[in-house]
Design a protein around this motif. Structure first.
Motif, PDB file in Angstrom:
ATOM      1  N   UNK A   1      -3.633  -5.344   7.062  1.00  0.00           N
ATOM      2  CA  UNK A   1      -4.951  -5.120   6.480  1.00  0.00           C
ATOM      3  C   UNK A   1      -4.942  -5.545   5.015  1.00  0.00           C
ATOM      4  N   UNK A   2      -6.029  -6.151   4.581  1.00  0.00           N
ATOM      5  CA  UNK A   2      -6.172  -6.581   3.186  1.00  0.00           C
ATOM      6  C   UNK A   2      -7.275  -5.752   2.539  1.00  0.00           C
ATOM      7  N   UNK A   3      -6.991  -5.227   1.372  1.00  0.00           N
ATOM      8  CA  UNK A   3      -7.966  -4.396   0.666  1.00  0.00           C
ATOM      9  C   UNK A   3      -8.161  -4.920  -0.750  1.00  0.00           C
ATOM     10  N   UNK A   4      -9.414  -5.138  -1.123  1.00  0.00           N
ATOM     11  CA  UNK A   4      -9.768  -5.612  -2.459  1.00  0.00           C
ATOM     12  C   UNK A   4     -10.565  -4.507  -3.142  1.00  0.00           C
ATOM     13  N   UNK A   5     -10.106  -4.092  -4.317  1.00  0.00           N
ATOM     14  CA  UNK A   5     -10.753  -2.989  -5.032  1.00  0.00           C
ATOM     15  C   UNK A   5     -11.100  -3.402  -6.457  1.00  0.00           C
ATOM     16  N   UNK A  44     -10.958 -16.867  -2.945  1.00  0.00           N
ATOM     17  CA  UNK A  44      -9.938 -17.393  -2.043  1.00  0.00           C
ATOM     18  C   UNK A  44      -8.632 -17.678  -2.800  1.00  0.00           C
ATOM     19  N   UNK A  45      -8.743 -18.233  -3.999  1.00  0.00           N
ATOM     20  CA  UNK A  45      -7.554 -18.543  -4.804  1.00  0.00           C
ATOM     21  C   UNK A  45      -6.817 -17.263  -5.223  1.00  0.00           C
ATOM     22  N   UNK A  46      -7.568 -16.216  -5.486  1.00  0.00           N
ATOM     23  CA  UNK A  46      -6.952 -14.930  -5.798  1.00  0.00           C
ATOM     24  C   UNK A  46      -6.225 -14.364  -4.584  1.00  0.00           C
ATOM     25  N   UNK A  47      -6.833 -14.494  -3.407  1.00  0.00           N
ATOM     26  CA  UNK A  47      -6.204 -14.023  -2.180  1.00  0.00           C
ATOM     27  C   UNK A  47      -4.947 -14.824  -1.849  1.00  0.00           C
ATOM     28  N   UNK A  48      -4.947 -16.107  -2.227  1.00  0.00           N
ATOM     29  CA  UNK A  48      -3.786 -16.956  -1.966  1.00  0.00           C
ATOM     30  C   UNK A  48      -2.636 -16.673  -2.921  1.00  0.00           C
ATOM     31  N   UNK A  56      -8.846  -5.079 -11.391  1.00  0.00           N
ATOM     32  CA  UNK A  56      -8.850  -4.767  -9.973  1.00  0.00           C
ATOM     33  C   UNK A  56      -7.550  -5.150  -9.284  1.00  0.00           C
ATOM     34  N   UNK A  57      -7.500  -4.860  -7.972  1.00  0.00           N
ATOM     35  CA  UNK A  57      -6.278  -5.098  -7.205  1.00  0.00           C
ATOM     36  C   UNK A  57      -6.581  -5.734  -5.850  1.00  0.00           C
ATOM     37  N   UNK A  58      -5.581  -6.450  -5.334  1.00  0.00           N
ATOM     38  CA  UNK A  58      -5.576  -6.942  -3.953  1.00  0.00           C
ATOM     39  C   UNK A  58      -4.338  -6.356  -3.292  1.00  0.00           C
ATOM     40  N   UNK A  59      -4.535  -5.616  -2.219  1.00  0.00           N
ATOM     41  CA  UNK A  59      -3.418  -5.005  -1.495  1.00  0.00           C
ATOM     42  C   UNK A  59      -3.309  -5.617  -0.109  1.00  0.00           C
ATOM     43  N   UNK A  60      -2.087  -5.946   0.291  1.00  0.00           N
ATOM     44  CA  UNK A  60      -1.825  -6.470   1.631  1.00  0.00           C
ATOM     45  C   UNK A  60      -0.868  -5.510   2.322  1.00  0.00           C
ATOM     46  N   UNK A  66      -1.678  -8.340  -5.971  1.00  0.00           N
ATOM     47  CA  UNK A  66      -2.210  -8.919  -7.204  1.00  0.00           C
ATOM     48  C   UNK A  66      -2.957  -7.864  -7.999  1.00  0.00           C
ATOM     49  N   UNK A  67      -2.718  -7.883  -9.309  1.00  0.00           N
ATOM     50  CA  UNK A  67      -3.458  -7.063 -10.263  1.00  0.00           C
ATOM     51  C   UNK A  67      -3.380  -7.787 -11.593  1.00  0.00           C
TER      52      UNK A  67
END
Length: 358
Positions: A1-5, A44-48, A56-60, A66-67
């Protein structure tokens, strides 16, 4: 699951993304839809993992990828990417392109020759290129090149496949064919796909959910049906499906009177509060029913009538509004200069009803 906050990305004084919150389930096909400059490619580039967010953060899988202070680089993520430009090497054959990730992809790498042969063969068959495996990119058509890029991306079996407007360089017929190919591959592999596009037809046809973006913000998230049938903002209602926004007045929560037609009223069919607040009523081109002039209905004069195979596309001047109408070729035909009435269909395709006049 991917979560973007709370994701935000600034380039100097320019804010490309602001306050993005999104959750993606494993195996989901998500389309990020929006006009040029809306922030979809930045997301998309942030997710890559190509760059850090400003906030903010991207959690996988519950781990921060990423933060503003941390970045897990692309090579340490189990992802693949398909680009608009194909990104093929001129000196490598189709088969060599597809084998490349099996030698170098951190998560998909395998040294077993038999396993490599099996997976390359499966990928070639999936995209219908088994008979072209020995050709070089210069010997391939645009559609074939995109299939090579797709096969190269899926052969390492990534947990996340990112696609950045992969079909925009192809002609209309090839785009339709590739939509089917990508859909079939997604069903077979079950990989999570994030698909960036400005083409609403692609998003509506392929995605499980659509994220509509504008000016760096998310306007609406939902299934293709909910995005199309119940837009939550003026932007979504006009960008997805090219809806007509009829001006008038909401007398109360469930009755709308179009401007210049005080004898006409339409009922609420699930229109968003944001749209109501601007005294607008969204109508899709195919929701109209044209007929002979009726003083108890909205009326207009046909300006243009374009034959489109199974439909006639009309442009109708009604007061100050230019209204787009899509009508079946089996219905009564109207010509430029004809006066017509406009009623609204509501309900499902199986049981359509007309919004009545008072």
């Amino acid at each position: 699951m991917i979560r973007i906050d709370g994701l935000k990305k600034n380039y100097g004084n320019y804010t490309a993304l602001e306050n993005i919150d999104l959750e993606l389930l494993n195996g989901e096909f998500i389309a990020i839809l929006g006009p040029s400059g809306c922030g979809k490619t930045t997301l998309l580039r942030l997710l890559a993992g190509f760059m850090k967010p400003t906030e903010g953060t991207i959690s996988i899988d519950d781990e921060i990828a990423a933060s503003s202070s941390k970045l897990v680089p692309p090579e340490k993520r189990n992802i693949s990417m398909v680009f608009q430009s194909f990104a093929l090497w001129p000196h490598m054959t189709v088969e060599e392109h597809i084998r490349f990730p099996l030698k170098h992809h951190r998560f998909g790498k395998t040294n077993a020759k038999e396993e490599q042969e099996k997976r390359v063969s499966e990928a070639l068959e999936m995209v219908g290129l088994s008979h072209l495996k020995d050709r070089y990119p210069a010997e391939l058509s645009g559609g074939q090149k995109q299939r090579v890029a797709l096969a190269r991306a899926i052969v390492p079996k990534p947990s996340l496949l990112l696609m950045d407007e992969p079909l925009s360089a192809l002609d209309a017929e090839l785009r339709m064919e590739m939509r089917r190919e990508i859909g079939a591959i997604h069903r077979k592999m079950g990989t999570t796909i994030i698909y960036v596009t400005h083409d609403q037809g692609e998003a509506l046809a392929m995605a499980d959910r659509i994220v509509v973006m504008n000016h760096g913000k998310i306007e609406q998230i939902g299934t293709p049906e909910s995005i199309y049938n119940t837009p939550q903002s003026v932007f979504v209602s006009t960008f997805v499906g090219k809806g007509n926004l009829i001006k008038g007045e909401w007398v109360n929560e469930d009755k709308f009177i179009p401007a210049d037609f005080p004898a006409v009223s339409w009922t609420d069919i699930g229109i968003a509060k944001e749209i109501k607040a601007q005294n607008l009523y969204p109508v899709r081109p195919e929701q109209w029913k044209l007929g002979e002039v009726d003083q108890n209905q909205m009326t207009g004069i046909v300006q243009f009538a374009q034959f489109q195979g199974n439909e006639i596309h009309y442009s109708i001047q009604s007061g100050e509004e230019m209204i787009n109408v899509y009508a079946s070729v089996f219905e009564k035909r109207f010509l430029p200069g004809d006066s017509v009435s406009l009623k609204i269909y509501t309900g499902t395709a199986q049981k359509a009803v007309l919004v009545g006049s008072r």
